[in-house]
Design a protein around this motif. Structure first.
Motif, PDB file in Angstrom:
ATOM      1  N   VAL A 197      57.625 -61.627 -23.399  1.00  0.00           N
ATOM      2  CA  VAL A 197      58.907 -61.392 -24.074  1.00  0.00           C
ATOM      3  C   VAL A 197      58.860 -62.181 -25.370  1.00  0.00           C
ATOM      4  N   LEU A 198      59.174 -61.513 -26.475  1.00  0.00           N
ATOM      5  CA  LEU A 198      58.968 -62.119 -27.790  1.00  0.00           C
ATOM      6  C   LEU A 198      60.237 -62.130 -28.629  1.00  0.00           C
ATOM      7  N   PHE A 199      60.425 -63.238 -29.335  1.00  0.00           N
ATOM      8  CA  PHE A 199      61.379 -63.304 -30.443  1.00  0.00           C
ATOM      9  C   PHE A 199      60.630 -63.867 -31.631  1.00  0.00           C
ATOM     10  N   ALA A 200      60.888 -63.323 -32.823  1.00  0.00           N
ATOM     11  CA  ALA A 200      60.245 -63.834 -34.035  1.00  0.00           C
ATOM     12  C   ALA A 200      61.214 -63.746 -35.200  1.00  0.00           C
ATOM     13  N   ILE A 220      67.981 -64.365 -14.921  1.00  0.00           N
ATOM     14  CA  ILE A 220      67.271 -63.394 -14.074  1.00  0.00           C
ATOM     15  C   ILE A 220      66.050 -64.028 -13.401  1.00  0.00           C
ATOM     16  N   GLY A 221      65.854 -65.339 -13.615  1.00  0.00           N
ATOM     17  CA  GLY A 221      64.727 -66.020 -13.002  1.00  0.00           C
ATOM     18  C   GLY A 221      63.387 -65.512 -13.490  1.00  0.00           C
ATOM     19  N   TYR A 222      63.294 -65.234 -14.774  1.00  0.00           N
ATOM     20  CA  TYR A 222      62.075 -64.654 -15.337  1.00  0.00           C
ATOM     21  C   TYR A 222      60.928 -65.666 -15.273  1.00  0.00           C
ATOM     22  N   LYS A 326      71.134 -58.170 -18.157  1.00  0.00           N
ATOM     23  CA  LYS A 326      71.097 -56.850 -17.523  1.00  0.00           C
ATOM     24  C   LYS A 326      70.169 -55.902 -18.265  1.00  0.00           C
ATOM     25  N   LYS A 327      70.216 -55.946 -19.596  1.00  0.00           N
ATOM     26  CA  LYS A 327      69.360 -55.069 -20.403  1.00  0.00           C
ATOM     27  C   LYS A 327      67.888 -55.446 -20.241  1.00  0.00           C
ATOM     28  N   ILE A 328      67.609 -56.743 -20.177  1.00  0.00           N
ATOM     29  CA  ILE A 328      66.223 -57.179 -19.989  1.00  0.00           C
ATOM     30  C   ILE A 328      65.695 -56.682 -18.649  1.00  0.00           C
ATOM     31  N   GLU A 329      66.510 -56.804 -17.601  1.00  0.00           N
ATOM     32  CA  GLU A 329      66.100 -56.311 -16.278  1.00  0.00           C
ATOM     33  C   GLU A 329      65.866 -54.811 -16.307  1.00  0.00           C
ATOM     34  N   GLN A 330      66.733 -54.075 -17.022  1.00  0.00           N
ATOM     35  CA  GLN A 330      66.578 -52.626 -17.125  1.00  0.00           C
ATOM     36  C   GLN A 330      65.252 -52.247 -17.767  1.00  0.00           C
ATOM     37  N   VAL A 331      64.918 -52.923 -18.858  1.00  0.00           N
ATOM     38  CA  VAL A 331      63.682 -52.610 -19.576  1.00  0.00           C
ATOM     39  C   VAL A 331      62.454 -52.996 -18.760  1.00  0.00           C
ATOM     40  N   LEU A 332      62.479 -54.188 -18.157  1.00  0.00           N
ATOM     41  CA  LEU A 332      61.316 -54.666 -17.415  1.00  0.00           C
ATOM     42  C   LEU A 332      61.069 -53.873 -16.140  1.00  0.00           C
ATOM     43  N   SER A 333      62.135 -53.287 -15.576  1.00  0.00           N
ATOM     44  CA  SER A 333      61.988 -52.546 -14.318  1.00  0.00           C
ATOM     45  C   SER A 333      61.667 -51.074 -14.521  1.00  0.00           C
ATOM     46  N   ASN A 334      61.736 -50.593 -15.760  1.00  0.00           N
ATOM     47  CA  ASN A 334      61.487 -49.165 -16.019  1.00  0.00           C
ATOM     48  C   ASN A 334      60.619 -49.035 -17.259  1.00  0.00           C
ATOM     49  N   ARG A 335      59.342 -49.315 -17.089  1.00  0.00           N
ATOM     50  CA  ARG A 335      58.424 -49.305 -18.226  1.00  0.00           C
ATOM     51  C   ARG A 335      58.308 -47.937 -18.893  1.00  0.00           C
ATOM     52  N   PRO A 336      58.226 -46.830 -18.130  1.00  0.00           N
ATOM     53  CA  PRO A 336      58.133 -45.514 -18.787  1.00  0.00           C
ATOM     54  C   PRO A 336      59.312 -45.236 -19.720  1.00  0.00           C
ATOM     55  N   LEU A 337      60.538 -45.592 -19.281  1.00  0.00           N
ATOM     56  CA  LEU A 337      61.706 -45.394 -20.136  1.00  0.00           C
ATOM     57  C   LEU A 337      61.611 -46.268 -21.379  1.00  0.00           C
ATOM     58  N   ALA A 338      61.195 -47.519 -21.205  1.00  0.00           N
ATOM     59  CA  ALA A 338      61.093 -48.435 -22.342  1.00  0.00           C
ATOM     60  C   ALA A 338      60.111 -47.903 -23.378  1.00  0.00           C
ATOM     61  N   VAL A 339      58.970 -47.382 -22.930  1.00  0.00           N
ATOM     62  CA  VAL A 339      57.962 -46.851 -23.840  1.00  0.00           C
ATOM     63  C   VAL A 339      58.482 -45.609 -24.557  1.00  0.00           C
ATOM     64  N   GLU A 340      59.213 -44.763 -23.844  1.00  0.00           N
ATOM     65  CA  GLU A 340      59.779 -43.551 -24.447  1.00  0.00           C
ATOM     66  C   GLU A 340      60.789 -43.897 -25.541  1.00  0.00           C
ATOM     67  N   VAL A 341      61.650 -44.866 -25.269  1.00  0.00           N
ATOM     68  CA  VAL A 341      62.652 -45.287 -26.254  1.00  0.00           C
ATOM     69  C   VAL A 341      61.969 -45.918 -27.465  1.00  0.00           C
ATOM     70  N   ALA A 342      60.941 -46.729 -27.239  1.00  0.00           N
ATOM     71  CA  ALA A 342      60.213 -47.365 -28.338  1.00  0.00           C
ATOM     72  C   ALA A 342      59.548 -46.329 -29.234  1.00  0.00           C
ATOM     73  N   GLN A 343      59.035 -45.251 -28.650  1.00  0.00           N
ATOM     74  CA  GLN A 343      58.400 -44.197 -29.439  1.00  0.00           C
ATOM     75  C   GLN A 343      59.429 -43.485 -30.317  1.00  0.00           C
TER      76      GLN A 343
END
Length: 392
Positions: A197-200, A220-222, A326-343
């Motif tokens: 997980v990155l911030f810059a 979320i106990g990451y 909640k958003k972080i958990e959503q993204v980390l738990s659904n990688r295909p969706l995250a990749v689709e949104v990023a594209q």
């Protein structure tokens, strides 16, 4: 206009981009714009050696004049602005002066005594907690002056700012966003770490909201890797706060990365980029993260929502670490969706935030001032800013 048929290169003075090679948002935007226009215009950029290691000279087709820092550090910015202004007024050979940054508003009336001037509204620093009350009042006054005694052409990277101030100035405010240089041939550096997980950011200060990201990860106990890139020296107390919050996290703080290829390597290897800022003009870092096709989570400030929509990034309620968790958990738990949104964000970036296209807007502005020598007022329609190239 017949500018492409001209047999000379107009001379454009640029004040406010304090150092090249760029490692900050505004300087990077200016550097990218000039990359596409340097064959059409002779750019002279005024720098200070607090922001560059280069000496006065011409680099990659752009002339740089580098001033030594003022012996009183707190007054270095004033010294830089005044010395650049006096140089331009004494020189007399420029066709147009381009002033970046609202805090330089006080030099615009002076420059207009001799030149046509373009000014850019890029941020509202009075909202950053790092500044004292007195400095914030100065920024507020400079913003008032910026619109009250304006340049001949005003641009803004923020559509909300353009809409807010359009009724407060006689000039037309052109919305021209920041963009990305798409260089398919650029070499990608290899780094070992991946899927963090990155911030810059250039500066790690409270208004960037890094504490919200860390609080959300703790909630979320990451247990995965967390990287924070940026200069923490601007706000030592805030840096201590971040150290305290992140004690339970597997975190590494990395100082400001000035090497663009190395920064892009960290972006490309990230599993998630979080951008929890409270205030922005228009973030170059957000665009660069999107260009790396890394999934994004952003605060829902208007300046972020003007860039991408809900199909292209994940938004959370600004200042709300619980919603961010909640958003972080959503993204980390659904990688295909995250990749689709990023594209989808990447495709939007290529359509609307390509510096090769955006640079043409500045070319039109420069040539209009050179050929007509008239300011662009609110009732004029010769240049339509960003909306023009979208329609075209």
């Amino acid at each position: 206009m017949t500018n492409k048929n001209r047999n000379y290169k107009p001379k454009i003075g640029v004040i406010g981009l304090k150092g090249f090679p760029a490692f900050g948002g505004s300087a990077r935007a200016g550097e990218n714009m000039m990359f596409y226009l340097k064959d059409e215009f002779h750019f002279v950029v005024f720098n200070t050696n607090t922001h560059t290691s280069r000496k006065t000279g011409t680099y990659n087709g752009i002339e740089q004049i580098v001033y030594p820092k003022f012996f009183i550090g707190a007054l270095n910015t004033f010294y830089y602005y005044l010395r650049s202004t006096l140089h331009c007024l004494w020189d007399g050979s420029f066709d147009v002066i381009h002033v970046f940054h609202v805090d330089a508003a006080f030099i615009i009336p002076l420059l207009r005594l001799r030149y046509r001037v373009v000014s850019g509204h890029r941020a509202r620093p009075q909202f950053a907690a790092k500044w004292s009350w007195l400095v914030r009042q100065y920024f507020r006054f400079m913003e008032w002056l910026f619109f009250k005694m304006p340049a001949d052409v005003i641009t803004s990277v923020s559509r909300p700012v353009a809409e807010l101030f359009q009724t407060r100035t006689k000039r037309k405010i052109l919305f021209i966003p920041n963009g990305i240089v798409f260089d398919e041939k650029s070499e990608i550096l290899q780094i070992e770490e991946k899927d963090y997980v990155l911030f810059a950011s250039g500066r790690i200060i409270a208004s960037k909201g890094v504490h919200l990201m860390l609080e959300a990860l703790v909630k979320i106990g990451y247990t995965g890797r967390v990287l924070i890139i940026g200069n923490r020296s601007h706000s030592p107390e805030y840096a201590k706060e971040l150290d305290e919050i992140s004690k339970s996290l597997n975190i590494r703080f990395i100082d400001l990365i000035k090497d663009k290829q190395l920064l892009m390597a960290y972006l490309k290897n990230a599993g998630l980029f979080v951008f929890p800022s409270y205030h922005e003009g228009m973030s170059n870092m957000l665009l660069e993260a999107a260009s790396a096709r890394v999934p994004l989570i952003c605060s829902d400030i208007p300046e972020n929502k003007q860039v991408f929509n809900d199909d292209e990034t994940f938004f959370f309620e600004t200042g709300n670490s619980t919603d961010l968790a909640k958003k972080i958990e959503q993204v980390l738990s659904n990688r295909p969706l995250a990749v689709e949104v990023a594209q989808k964000a990447y495709e939007r970036l290529k359509r609307e935030y390509n510096w090769k296209i955006l640079a043409e807007q500045y070319s039109k502005i420069y040539w209009r001032l050179i050929e007509t020598k008239k300011p662009l007022n609110s009732g004029d329609s010769e240049i339509q800013g960003n909306d023009e190239y979208k329609a075209g």
